[in-house]
Design a protein around this motif. Structure first.
Motif, mmCIF file in Angstrom:
data_model
loop_
_atom_site.group_PDB
_atom_site.id
_atom_site.type_symbol
_atom_site.label_atom_id
_atom_site.label_comp_id
_atom_site.label_asym_id
_atom_site.label_seq_id
_atom_site.Cartn_x
_atom_site.Cartn_y
_atom_site.Cartn_z
ATOM 1 N N ILE A 186 39.786 36.292 36.851
ATOM 2 C CA ILE A 186 40.140 37.730 37.062
ATOM 3 C C ILE A 186 39.867 38.210 38.200
ATOM 4 O O ILE A 186 38.590 38.393 38.909
ATOM 5 N N CYS A 187 40.684 38.642 39.043
ATOM 6 C CA CYS A 187 40.093 39.396 40.697
ATOM 7 C C CYS A 187 40.845 40.928 40.368
ATOM 8 O O CYS A 187 41.625 41.018 39.960
ATOM 9 N N VAL A 188 39.972 41.494 40.824
ATOM 10 C CA VAL A 188 40.108 42.486 40.825
ATOM 11 C C VAL A 188 41.038 43.451 42.577
ATOM 12 O O VAL A 188 40.860 42.874 43.041
ATOM 13 N N THR A 189 41.950 43.816 42.655
ATOM 14 C CA THR A 189 43.119 43.807 42.817
ATOM 15 C C THR A 189 43.659 45.137 43.724
ATOM 16 O O THR A 189 43.767 45.230 45.022
ATOM 17 N N ASN A 190 42.245 45.896 43.645
ATOM 18 C CA ASN A 190 42.717 47.260 44.031
ATOM 19 C C ASN A 190 41.210 47.609 45.030
ATOM 20 O O ASN A 190 41.034 48.553 45.018
ATOM 21 N N LEU A 191 40.929 47.002 44.818
ATOM 22 C CA LEU A 191 39.152 47.204 46.556
ATOM 23 C C LEU A 191 40.030 46.879 47.342
ATOM 24 O O LEU A 191 40.886 46.394 48.434
#
Length: 697
Positions: free
Chosen positions: A652-657
């Motif tokens: 899982i990657c948090v992409t809107n940091l």
């Protein structure tokens, strides 16, 4: 051909062998086997450290002589080391005529050269036991850092060495009595006379690891002190020779004759081999004039560096013997991230381990963690199971098991006359140069990573060619034989590379492969037009129930101890849980669904995962998140994962940091993990059916 003598630190002959001991002996054994596989002459010796007050007292408690006590323990130690395939050329004892001879010779040479002096000292005396107390039988508060319950020679917390009389509020561990001071004449070795020699010796190239040399500098800065080498009777050991006849007997302190045990064990082996084709010359390894013709290496724990890198070389230099070529220290063994614990079942005897699990599992796991650094090693039992099952069974043995059947059934076990994939096999053969160098430099973890990369290439090749599918088609017999012959050749190369770590597995592989030689040089001759035997299972997966059984068997009887009390749940446990739950609910800072919706989390595929040069905590990910270009993400999980463990996984990657510019590049997201950053993080992975780029909702 190099002529090498290698040793492990001597286990004390007053207790059993546990996995902490085994870490060092496995490390030494792997290195010795790897150097032998390169064609060098390597001799590996060790011995039981058999002297001291504690052995005398233990024998007294058991109603036997000290000699009977140490003989029984030695047999037990040798049995344990045999189970773990430790291949000593000689395993001896420090209570030997050879050790007595060399201890006295070194002492007399030092004394003749003016390096021995005597003076009266105040010494702690147990008024109940009626004996002078060795340092290890006194405990108290460290005078340097204030840590309680420290032994009388050095602090295990801050590493300071001191005299037992320096301890604050000392007590006898034998009777719990407060010791009294009594005057006694002692013999001293003048260590400060060797200060300049030791400064040069400890800083000479490759003699010690840099961190060890830096640690020793602290002792130089504090100033070296003369070393008390004598102990008063009663004592089990060697009497100091040439003392005045009207004075009480004095004995060598155990740390004087213990390292001499390396010489004694080797001398005993030389005598055993005299007149044979394997004859060894003691003087060639231990005299000053031969120091640059032969090599001597000691593998030790970081807690005994002081004795091996200051006292020992000074004693040798002062008595006209050669000094070690290198002293290699390792860290302590942790289990599940903590010190070994009897109550948790993680203080594990070698014997208990071997009753439940194959020793080669542990040899491989240790190899996958060991480097040339002085770092503590963590035996994470869950990771241990996963790594062995994945690497050894799922990757390495799987290559042979999925290829051999086609060759035996359809081609009578014959491999092709010509290699169908010479570039692939040549690439894996050339990787052997890097693996050999990693072994020699004690970078075993690097060697294991390189080996598993080769295994991955083999499995990728087999998956691509799909011999099981080809075998169902007409006219594909030659192609199936080609593919499986390449796979078997790669498996043979892997056995060459793993032989120092897994000697029993590789011996069984020799039978399957129908070959006699798995030395490093043999990798250059591929198996062409060669007949293999029918494949038999080489290794079984670790079953978690076997690990659980080992842990249970290792748990000490707690009785009514403090530890037991901590392990027992209170009678009103459920009520307490309810109360905690209520309190937690009152303290939670809730968010709304709109806050959660702000976080954009996507399914990401790990295209690449690598170490970051110069960053001890980071791994660098290349992630496919379903966009036009991959994302670069740094994650502080290096201490918990090897890069290859995460290759090909879906995470899982948090992409809107907001992108974060770091010293090593720009991080374009965050990989989600669970756990505590101090004790252990687990990357959240997703099933293969999850689609790359999908949002988590």
């Amino acid at each position: 051909m190099r002529e090498i003598l290698v040793t492990s630190a001597l286990p004390y002959a007053n207790g059993y062998i546990h996995l902490g001991h085994m870490l060092e002996h496995v490390q030494t054994d792997i290195w010795a086997r790897a150097m032998k596989a390169q064609g060098h002459q390597v001799t590996y010796v060790c011995a039981d450290d058999a002297h001291g007050t504690s052995i005398m007292l233990k024998a007294e408690e058991n109603g036997i002589t000290p000699e009977e006590q140490i003989a029984t323990v030695k047999a037990s130690h040798e049995a344990d080391f045999n189970k773990f395939l430790i291949n000593y050329d000689n395993y001896y004892t420090t209570h030997s005529p050879e050790n007595k001879y060399f201890s006295e010779l070194i002492y007399r040479r030092l004394n003749s050269a003016g390096h021995i002096s005597t003076h009266d000292v105040e010494q702690l005396f147990d008024p109940e036991k009626k004996l002078f107390l060795a340092d290890r039988f006194v405990k108290g508060t460290c005078p340097e850092c204030g840590s309680p319950d420290q032994y009388g020679d050095n602090c295990e917390v801050c590493g300071t060495t001191y005299d037992a009389t320096d301890l604050i509020e000392p007590r006898s561990t034998l009777s719990d009595a407060t010791p009294v001071l009594k005057v006694s004449k002692h013999y001293f070795f003048d260590l400060p006379e060797f200060e300049q020699f030791l400064k040069d010796w400890t800083r000479s190239e490759d003699r010690l690891q840099p961190s060890v040399a830096n640690k020793l500098q602290e002792w130089f800065d504090a100033g070296l002190a003369s070393w008390d080498i004598s102990r008063d009777a009663p004592y089990f050991g060697f009497q100091i020779p040439d003392t005045p006849s009207d004075e009480p007997d004095k004995y060598f302190y155990v740390w004087l004759d213990a390292p001499v045990g390396y010489m004694a064990s080797f001398k005993n082996l030389c005598e055993q081999l005299k007149g044979t084709e394997n004859e060894l010359d003691f003087d060639r390894y231990w005299t000053e004039e031969n120091e640059h013709k032969t090599e001597v290496y000691h593998f030790i724990g970081k807690d005994i560096v002081y004795f091996h890198a200051l006292f020992w070389p000074a004693m040798l230099a002062g008595s006209e013997f050669r000094t070690p070529t290198g002293v290699f220290a390792h860290g302590f063994l942790m289990v599940n991230g903590e010190k070994m614990s009897k109550s948790r079942g993680t203080f594990i005897k070698a014997e208990t381990y071997a009753e439940h699990l194959h020793p080669e599992y542990l040899r491989y796991y240790f190899a996958s963690k060991l480097s040339d650094k002085v770092e503590d090693i963590n035996l994470d039992l869950e990771d241990f199971m996963q790594k062995v099952n994945s690497d050894l069974v799922g990757k390495v043995v799987n290559i042979a098991s999925r290829s051999a059947g086609f060759l035996v059934k359809k081609h009578d076990g014959m491999l092709t006359e010509v290699c169908a994939e010479p570039r692939l096999l040549d690439d894996i053969t050339k990787t052997g140069d890097e693996i050999v160098a990693a072994y020699e430099n004690r970078e075993f973890s690097r060697a294991m990573r390189l080996i598993m990369q080769c295994a991955d290439k083999a499995n990728e090749y087999i998956d691509e060619k799909k011999p099981w599918a080809l075998a169902k088609l007409e006219g594909t017999e030659q192609e199936v034989q080609d593919v499986c012959s390449v796979a078997i050749n790669i498996f043979r190369q892997l056995m060459v590379y793993l032989a120092p770590v897994l000697p029993e597995l590789t011996d069984n592989a020799k039978t399957f492969l129908n070959i006699d030689d798995l030395s490093f040089h043999s990798r250059n001759q591929w198996l062409l037009g060669h007949k293999i035997n029918k494949f038999k299972p080489l290794m079984q997966r670790i079953d978690k129930k076997d690990i659980d059984a080992m842990v249970e068997a290792s748990k000490a009887s707690l009785g009514e101890s403090k530890d037991a009390a901590q392990d027992v749940a209170p009678a009103n446990q459920n009520a307490q849980k309810k109360e905690v739950a209520v309190n937690n609910e009152e303290q939670i800072d809730y968010i709304g669904i709109e806050d959660f919706a702000k976080v954009d989390m996507k399914v990401a595929h790990v295209i690449a995962c690598d170490y970051v040069e110069g960053a001890d905590k980071l791994l660098q990910f290349t992630l496919d998140v379903g966009e036009d270009a991959p994302r670069n993400v740094f994650s502080g999980i290096r201490k918990f994962y090897e890069p290859e463990q995460l290759m090909g996984k879906k995470v899982i990657c948090v992409t809107n940091l907001a992108p974060r510019t770091m010293k090593f590049g720009v991080s374009e997201g965050m990989v989600l993990s669970t756990g505590d950053p101090k004790t252990g993080l687990t990357v959240v992975t997703l099933p293969d059916e999850c689609i790359i780029g999908d949002h988590l909702a």
